[in-house]
Design an enzyme around this catalytic site. Structure first.
Site, PDB file in Angstrom:
ATOM      1  N   ASP A 270       0.861  -1.181   0.000  1.00 42.41           N
ATOM      2  CA  ASP A 270       0.000   0.000   0.000  1.00 42.41           C
ATOM      3  C   ASP A 270       0.899   1.233   0.000  1.00 42.41           C
ATOM      4  O   ASP A 270       1.867   1.296   0.764  1.00 42.41           O
ATOM      5  CB  ASP A 270      -0.865   0.039   1.259  1.00 42.41           C
TER       6      ASP A 270
ATOM      7  N   HIS B  63       4.224  -7.566   0.375  1.00 41.53           N
ATOM      8  CA  HIS B  63       3.754  -8.856  -0.127  1.00 41.53           C
ATOM      9  C   HIS B  63       4.388  -9.180  -1.480  1.00 41.53           C
ATOM     10  O   HIS B  63       5.030  -8.332  -2.103  1.00 41.53           O
ATOM     11  CB  HIS B  63       2.231  -8.844  -0.222  1.00 41.53           C
TER      12      HIS B  63
ATOM     13  N   SER C 147       9.042   2.857   4.854  1.00 43.56           N
ATOM     14  CA  SER C 147       9.804   3.601   3.910  1.00 43.56           C
ATOM     15  C   SER C 147       9.423   3.283   2.489  1.00 43.56           C
ATOM     16  O   SER C 147       8.357   3.674   2.060  1.00 43.56           O
ATOM     17  CB  SER C 147      11.278   3.399   4.176  1.00 43.56           C
TER      18      SER C 147
END
Length: 322
Positions: free
Chosen positions: A90, A147, A254
């Site tokens: 995300d 992921h 980050s």
């Protein structure tokens, strides 16, 4: 003027000590104070707690537990098309496009070296020259687990010590070779789409970088490059991860950089700099057509993978006790 002041602070402030202090504070159990800090953070950054498995902020014992909170499975569906690679995190796309020989775009008018990003590993760099890259920035409000874009077999991991500059639009525009200077963990995978690198880049206040197969990679920050390798395919000791499966996480942090080999994938046309990313949504499409495989790689087992490293395995979130 304000931007100049902010940039000056990047060089003046003791970033390592600030990061250690933040990591220490974020790992402490402080009862009502921990909840207060989390509540203020949620309000300030507008964090959507309805997506979390545990939406009640009182259920987190430390700030770190909150920061790496797992999401409910249904809020990030994974595109099941075998020809599609999905977004690993995300966040927001900082830059993306073609790797021009050894040059990767950092910001408009600013490039950095592919080989430098890979800690001078020219053999690994050769896999990705003239390939494709995507840089994804994770803001404080975002989910901070990373992921897999596709099924992959882990072949190599490299820890590269470095600076801890903040990573944002301002520093990308003004700090030369930002991503090749900051601390990072390079993960190389064999995939159906050729070799793929997924690089977790640290920054100021990033308390730690972790992977699901080796646990905490940093800290400690020993100032030396470390390298681990794993066998291919279904050999004993190999590590296989499935598309959409968690591979790592930041405790505060980050940026994720993906590298793909030349001629293997095409990025989704609608994507551009500042596009919002959600795990599981299409990132790229194979240049070849795959049929749904009869079998998938065996997923990473729940127990610790045996490999020669000093790291500790991650805790299974579903087994955590509040």
């Amino acid at each position: 003027m304000l931007n100049s002041f902010k940039l000056s602070l990047q060089y003046i402030l003791p970033k390592l000590w600030l990061t250690r202090l933040a990591g220490w504070g974020a790992s402490k159990r402080a009862g009502w104070l921990t909840k207060l800090v989390i509540d203020l953070f949620v309000k300030y950054y507008k964090v959507d707690m309805k997506e979390a498995q545990k939406p009640d902020t009182a259920s987190y014992r430390t700030f770190n537990e909150f920061f790496v909170r797992p999401l409910r499975d249904e809020v990030r569906p994974i595109d099941t098309d075998p020809n599609v690679l999905v977004m690993p995190a995300d966040g927001v796309i900082s830059q993306l496009g073609k790797i021009e020989e050894d040059k990767i775009l950092q910001a408009k008018g600013h490039n950095y070296s592919l080989e430098a990003l890979l800690a001078g590993n020219y053999l690994m760099a050769d896999l990705f020259r003239n390939g494709t890259f995507v840089t994804t920035y994770l803001s404080p409000r975002d989910y901070h687990r990373v992921h897999m874009p596709c099924n992959g077999i882990l072949r190599e991991m490299i820890y590269v010590p470095g600076d801890l500059f903040s990573v944002n639009h301002l520093t990308a525009q003004n700090v030369p070779n930002l991503f090749a200077r900051n601390e990072r963990v390079i993960c190389l995978f064999d995939t159906e789409f050729g070799p793929m690198a997924q690089i977790l880049v640290g920054a100021t206040i990033v308390g730690s970088i972790e992977t699901v197969w080796a646990g905490t990679i940093t800290p400690p920050r020993e100032g030396i490059i470390k390298r681990w390798t794993w066998p291919a395919g279904e050999n004993d000791g190999s590590v296989a991860l499935l598309k959409g499966q968690e591979m790592g996480r930041f405790k505060l942090g980050s940026t994720v950089i993906n590298l793909f080999a030349p001629g293997k994938v095409n990025l989704v046309e609608q994507l551009e700099s500042l596009s919002v990313t959600k795990i599981g949504q299409p990132l790229a499409v194979s240049t070849e057509t795959f049929v749904t495989p009869d079998s998938e790689p065996a997923p990473l087992p729940a127990e610790e993978i045996e490999a020669e490293h000093d790291a500790s395995p991650l805790v299974d979130d579903k087994k955590d006790q509040v």
